[in-house]
Design a protein around this motif. Structure first.
Motif, PDB file in Angstrom:
ATOM      1  N   SER A 146      -6.954  -5.085   3.624  1.00 22.41           N
ATOM      2  CA  SER A 146      -7.479  -3.818   4.125  1.00 22.41           C
ATOM      3  C   SER A 146      -6.808  -3.359   5.417  1.00 22.41           C
ATOM      4  O   SER A 146      -6.954  -2.202   5.803  1.00 22.41           O
ATOM      5  CB  SER A 146      -8.985  -3.934   4.368  1.00 22.41           C
ATOM      6  OG  SER A 146      -9.258  -4.959   5.324  1.00 22.41           O
ATOM      7  N   HIS A 147      -6.076  -4.250   6.095  1.00 27.64           N
ATOM      8  CA  HIS A 147      -5.453  -3.868   7.365  1.00 27.64           C
ATOM      9  C   HIS A 147      -4.164  -3.085   7.114  1.00 27.64           C
ATOM     10  O   HIS A 147      -3.564  -3.175   6.036  1.00 27.64           O
ATOM     11  CB  HIS A 147      -5.133  -5.113   8.195  1.00 27.64           C
ATOM     12  CG  HIS A 147      -4.158  -6.031   7.524  1.00 27.64           C
ATOM     13  ND1 HIS A 147      -4.520  -6.902   6.504  1.00 27.64           N
ATOM     14  CD2 HIS A 147      -2.822  -6.207   7.686  1.00 27.64           C
ATOM     15  CE1 HIS A 147      -3.466  -7.567   6.089  1.00 27.64           C
ATOM     16  NE2 HIS A 147      -2.417  -7.176   6.780  1.00 27.64           N
ATOM     17  N   ARG A 148      -3.746  -2.311   8.108  1.00 32.34           N
ATOM     18  CA  ARG A 148      -2.495  -1.552   8.046  1.00 32.34           C
ATOM     19  C   ARG A 148      -1.787  -1.667   9.385  1.00 32.34           C
ATOM     20  O   ARG A 148      -2.417  -1.825  10.437  1.00 32.34           O
ATOM     21  CB  ARG A 148      -2.764  -0.072   7.732  1.00 32.34           C
ATOM     22  CG  ARG A 148      -3.439   0.184   6.410  1.00 32.34           C
ATOM     23  CD  ARG A 148      -2.550  -0.154   5.233  1.00 32.34           C
ATOM     24  NE  ARG A 148      -3.199   0.165   3.968  1.00 32.34           N
ATOM     25  CZ  ARG A 148      -3.950  -0.696   3.280  1.00 32.34           C
ATOM     26  NH1 ARG A 148      -4.132  -1.925   3.755  1.00 32.34           N
ATOM     27  NH2 ARG A 148      -4.514  -0.336   2.151  1.00 32.34           N
ATOM     28  N   ILE A 149      -0.469  -1.579   9.364  1.00 34.69           N
ATOM     29  CA  ILE A 149       0.318  -1.663  10.597  1.00 34.69           C
ATOM     30  C   ILE A 149       0.214  -0.357  11.379  1.00 34.69           C
ATOM     31  O   ILE A 149      -0.015  -0.355  12.583  1.00 34.69           O
ATOM     32  CB  ILE A 149       1.783  -1.992  10.280  1.00 34.69           C
ATOM     33  CG1 ILE A 149       1.881  -3.336   9.538  1.00 34.69           C
ATOM     34  CG2 ILE A 149       2.621  -2.041  11.548  1.00 34.69           C
ATOM     35  CD1 ILE A 149       3.263  -3.670   9.065  1.00 34.69           C
ATOM     36  N   GLU A 150       0.424   0.762  10.675  1.00 34.36           N
ATOM     37  CA  GLU A 150       0.346   2.098  11.284  1.00 34.36           C
ATOM     38  C   GLU A 150       1.205   2.173  12.544  1.00 34.36           C
ATOM     39  O   GLU A 150       0.733   2.496  13.639  1.00 34.36           O
ATOM     40  CB  GLU A 150      -1.111   2.459  11.606  1.00 34.36           C
ATOM     41  CG  GLU A 150      -1.989   2.570  10.360  1.00 34.36           C
ATOM     42  CD  GLU A 150      -3.416   2.951  10.689  1.00 34.36           C
ATOM     43  OE1 GLU A 150      -3.737   2.943  11.889  1.00 34.36           O
ATOM     44  OE2 GLU A 150      -4.195   3.246   9.764  1.00 34.36           O
ATOM     45  N   LEU A 151       2.469   1.850  12.379  1.00 36.82           N
ATOM     46  CA  LEU A 151       3.405   1.854  13.509  1.00 36.82           C
ATOM     47  C   LEU A 151       3.692   3.288  13.940  1.00 36.82           C
ATOM     48  O   LEU A 151       4.003   4.154  13.116  1.00 36.82           O
ATOM     49  CB  LEU A 151       4.706   1.156  13.094  1.00 36.82           C
ATOM     50  CG  LEU A 151       5.709   0.858  14.207  1.00 36.82           C
ATOM     51  CD1 LEU A 151       5.103  -0.122  15.208  1.00 36.82           C
ATOM     52  CD2 LEU A 151       6.996   0.293  13.627  1.00 36.82           C
TER      53      LEU A 151
END
Length: 368
Positions: free
Chosen positions: A115-120
């Motif tokens: 469910s996590h994302r990096i979203e750099l």
């Protein structure tokens, strides 16, 4: 796989920066020294009386210049080494900071979290593209995992249903010895046939997902004719007319799976049709690079939200589940899986007419 410990990427980049800076400084100092050697004479003759003193011989210029230049050049190289190491360590840390976030996200994924994302954030560069690709992969994995969980739950429920019915029928027969065995056998036969159909559908779905099949040149128009011929008695029984048209349309794939795809589409169009005087249209079209199979039928009016769920396993629409010919709920799911296994595109569109119904298009690569 066990590997020997090595230098970190940050340390390697730091040493590379420092080494390059030292090399550039050494080349610059070397160029300065060559320039001095070229334009400074070895000895300098001084005319007596011109300096206010008595000098009787030549003055050694180069040897004195070397004594002055060499220590200062070494000091400059030392300063460049320190600056290169410190600056390289800081710059390498800043450059590799996004990679650290990606590594942490990978470790979370390894532990089972999807469910996590990096979203750099920041401008588009190589690290940003890598992070975005990783986020997209996580989204697909999460959706696939959720779909597999729903599929496993639904499959367990569907497989448990005929077993529960069989157990109930046997318990009733045991408690009522005077019950007609003929009716019991017939009902058990119907329940067993449904369980077999469901098992075979699950096996076919798994085979299509794994793409474990040989490929050959297949004519979709012939498969459509074969499917219509097989299902014509069912169509006549339900008062549905079938119209076929189209061109010879070749694609590359498994003839058995593509025949199953076509049969499922035609069966779905016959079963989920009007109670009387329904129609099914089957067409094939061959373009330069694509081969298209279209199955269209009259029937109940469907909304876009319902249509978008019909290809999910065990989804039969609103009123379809109550039909005697509802099947096992895997018909269109199998069609979707076979289409994807053949690198095709499946499109479902509700018919916005008074007679309602559904239009299904299978777009496959053409075989040259």
């Amino acid at each position: 796989m066990a590997r020997a410990p090595g230098l970190s990427v940050r340390l390697k980049l730091t040493l590379s920066y420092a080494g390059f800076l030292m090399l550039a400084g050494a080349l610059l100092l070397g160029a300065v020294w060559l320039f001095l050697l070229r334009y400074v004479p070895d000895r300098l003759m001084i005319v007596p009386g011109s300096t206010g003193g008595e000098i009787t011989g030549p003055f050694p210029i180069r040897s004195n210049l070397l004594q002055v230049f060499a220590p200062r050049a070494a000091a400059v190289l030392g300063i460049l080494l320190i600056v290169g190491l410190l600056g390289g360590w800081i710059l390498a840390g800043r450059m590799l900071a996004p990679l650290t976030r990606i590594t942490e996200a990978t470790r979370l994924t390894e532990s089972g979290s999807l469910s996590h994302r990096i979203e750099l954030s920041g401008p588009s560069d190589e690290f940003r593209e890598l992070a975005d690709a990783f986020d997209a992969m996580l989204a697909r994995l999460e959706a696939h995992d959720a779909e597999q969980q729903r599929f496993a739950a639904n499959a367990s429920h569907e497989l448990r249903t005929p077993l529960a019915i069989t157990k109930t029928l046997l318990d009733v027969a045991r408690n009522n010895p005077d019950r007609d065995d003929g009716d019991l056998v017939e009902r058990l036969r119907a329940v067993n046939a449904r369980a077999i159909d469901l098992t075979e559908a699950l096996l076919l779905l798994s085979r299509a997902d794994q793409r474990s099949f040989p490929r050959e040149r297949v004519d979709l128009s012939l498969l459509a004719e074969e499917a219509v011929e097989t299902l014509l008695p069912l169509a006549e029984k339900r008062g549905v007319s079938i119209e076929t048209a189209g061109d010879v349309s070749f694609t590359c794939g498994s003839q058995a799976l593509l025949l199953q795809l076509t049969t499922n589409l035609v069966h779905n169009a016959i079963v989920h049709n009007l109670p009387a005087n329904g129609t099914v249209w089957i067409t094939t079209r061959a373009d330069r690079d694509r081969t298209v199979l279209t199955v269209e039928n009259t029937g109940e009016r469907l909304g876009p939200r319902v249509v978008s769920t019909l290809t999910e396993p065990f989804q039969r629409g609103t009123e379809r589940v109550h039909s005697d010919h509802g099947g096992v709920g895997l018909g269109l799911a199998i069609v979707k899986s076979i289409t994807q296994a053949h690198d095709g595109i499946l499109t479902l569109t509700p018919r916005l007419t008074e007679t309602g119904g559904l239009r299904i298009t299978v777009d496959l690569p053409a075989a040259h």
